[in-house]
Design a protein around this motif. Structure first.
Motif, PDB file in Angstrom:
ATOM      1  N   PRO A  58       0.842  -1.204   0.000  1.00  0.00           N
ATOM      2  CA  PRO A  58       0.000   0.000   0.000  1.00  0.00           C
ATOM      3  C   PRO A  58       0.878   1.255   0.000  1.00  0.00           C
ATOM      4  N   GLN A  59       0.382   2.318  -0.570  1.00  0.00           N
ATOM      5  CA  GLN A  59       1.147   3.563  -0.683  1.00  0.00           C
ATOM      6  C   GLN A  59       1.646   4.058   0.677  1.00  0.00           C
ATOM      7  N   LYS A  60       0.808   3.943   1.693  1.00  0.00           N
ATOM      8  CA  LYS A  60       1.193   4.391   3.042  1.00  0.00           C
ATOM      9  C   LYS A  60       2.409   3.625   3.545  1.00  0.00           C
ATOM     10  N   GLU A  61       2.427   2.316   3.335  1.00  0.00           N
ATOM     11  CA  GLU A  61       3.568   1.499   3.733  1.00  0.00           C
ATOM     12  C   GLU A  61       4.787   1.796   2.877  1.00  0.00           C
ATOM     13  N   LEU A  62       4.563   1.990   1.602  1.00  0.00           N
ATOM     14  CA  LEU A  62       5.652   2.227   0.667  1.00  0.00           C
ATOM     15  C   LEU A  62       6.405   3.515   0.996  1.00  0.00           C
ATOM     16  N   SER A  63       5.673   4.519   1.422  1.00  0.00           N
ATOM     17  CA  SER A  63       6.313   5.805   1.730  1.00  0.00           C
ATOM     18  C   SER A  63       7.291   5.702   2.900  1.00  0.00           C
ATOM     19  N   LYS A  64       7.126   4.714   3.763  1.00  0.00           N
ATOM     20  CA  LYS A  64       8.050   4.523   4.886  1.00  0.00           C
ATOM     21  C   LYS A  64       9.442   4.124   4.406  1.00  0.00           C
ATOM     22  N   TYR A  65       9.496   3.517   3.226  1.00  0.00           N
ATOM     23  CA  TYR A  65      10.762   2.984   2.717  1.00  0.00           C
ATOM     24  C   TYR A  65      11.328   3.763   1.538  1.00  0.00           C
ATOM     25  N   ALA A  66      10.647   4.804   1.112  1.00  0.00           N
ATOM     26  CA  ALA A  66      11.139   5.599  -0.015  1.00  0.00           C
ATOM     27  C   ALA A  66      12.392   6.351   0.414  1.00  0.00           C
ATOM     28  N   ARG A  67      13.362   6.383  -0.467  1.00  0.00           N
ATOM     29  CA  ARG A  67      14.608   7.106  -0.208  1.00  0.00           C
ATOM     30  C   ARG A  67      14.809   8.124  -1.305  1.00  0.00           C
ATOM     31  N   ASN A  68      15.424   9.238  -0.962  1.00  0.00           N
ATOM     32  CA  ASN A  68      15.807  10.225  -1.960  1.00  0.00           C
ATOM     33  C   ASN A  68      17.240   9.887  -2.359  1.00  0.00           C
ATOM     34  N   SER A  69      17.393   9.210  -3.471  1.00  0.00           N
ATOM     35  CA  SER A  69      18.711   8.701  -3.862  1.00  0.00           C
ATOM     36  C   SER A  69      19.731   9.808  -4.138  1.00  0.00           C
ATOM     37  N   LYS A  70      19.276  10.974  -4.599  1.00  0.00           N
ATOM     38  CA  LYS A  70      20.227  12.049  -4.874  1.00  0.00           C
ATOM     39  C   LYS A  70      20.818  12.614  -3.576  1.00  0.00           C
ATOM     40  N   LEU A  71      19.995  12.707  -2.535  1.00  0.00           N
ATOM     41  CA  LEU A  71      20.512  13.192  -1.264  1.00  0.00           C
ATOM     42  C   LEU A  71      21.306  12.123  -0.540  1.00  0.00           C
ATOM     43  N   SER A  72      20.878  10.881  -0.607  1.00  0.00           N
ATOM     44  CA  SER A  72      21.538   9.832   0.147  1.00  0.00           C
ATOM     45  C   SER A  72      22.956   9.563  -0.337  1.00  0.00           C
ATOM     46  N   GLN A  73      23.272   9.846  -1.593  1.00  0.00           N
ATOM     47  CA  GLN A  73      24.618   9.585  -2.072  1.00  0.00           C
ATOM     48  C   GLN A  73      25.628  10.585  -1.512  1.00  0.00           C
ATOM     49  N   PHE A  74      25.161  11.715  -0.982  1.00  0.00           N
ATOM     50  CA  PHE A  74      26.070  12.700  -0.416  1.00  0.00           C
ATOM     51  C   PHE A  74      26.234  12.564   1.079  1.00  0.00           C
ATOM     52  N   LYS A  75      25.454  11.711   1.710  1.00  0.00           N
ATOM     53  CA  LYS A  75      25.591  11.498   3.155  1.00  0.00           C
ATOM     54  C   LYS A  75      26.760  10.568   3.409  1.00  0.00           C
ATOM     55  N   HIS A  76      27.516  10.877   4.439  1.00  0.00           N
ATOM     56  CA  HIS A  76      28.642  10.009   4.809  1.00  0.00           C
ATOM     57  C   HIS A  76      28.556   9.696   6.267  1.00  0.00           C
TER      58      HIS A  76
END
Length: 76
Positions: A58-76
């Motif tokens: 379900p969309q509600k569950e899916l949103s818990k696991y969505a990642r912003n891949s452009k931001l996550s690649q800059f996190k260290h």
């Protein structure tokens, strides 16, 4: 393409297994001790498992696991 038929119990089990795998990978991605190459490999696998989960979650569950891949690649 591969098709599979699951009964209700099997669908619930698959849902559980995929969610637990996504949780584990999110935990690993936040671990500062892992080097960037390992995190990149985990992120690639995460994307594949997330797409599998997205097919029936379900969309509600899916949103818990969505990642912003452009931001996550800059996190260290």
């Amino acid at each position: 393409m591969l098709g599979m038929l699951f009964n209700d119990k099997e669908c619930k089990e698959l849902d559980y297994v995929l969610r637990k795998e996504l949780d584990e990978m999110l935990f690993d991605l936040s671990d500062q001790r892992l080097d960037q190459d390992v995190k990149n490999a985990i992120a690639k696998r995460y994307k594949t498992v997330f797409r599998m989960y997205a097919r029936f979650a379900p969309q509600k569950e899916l949103s818990k696991y969505a990642r912003n891949s452009k931001l996550s690649q800059f996190k260290h």
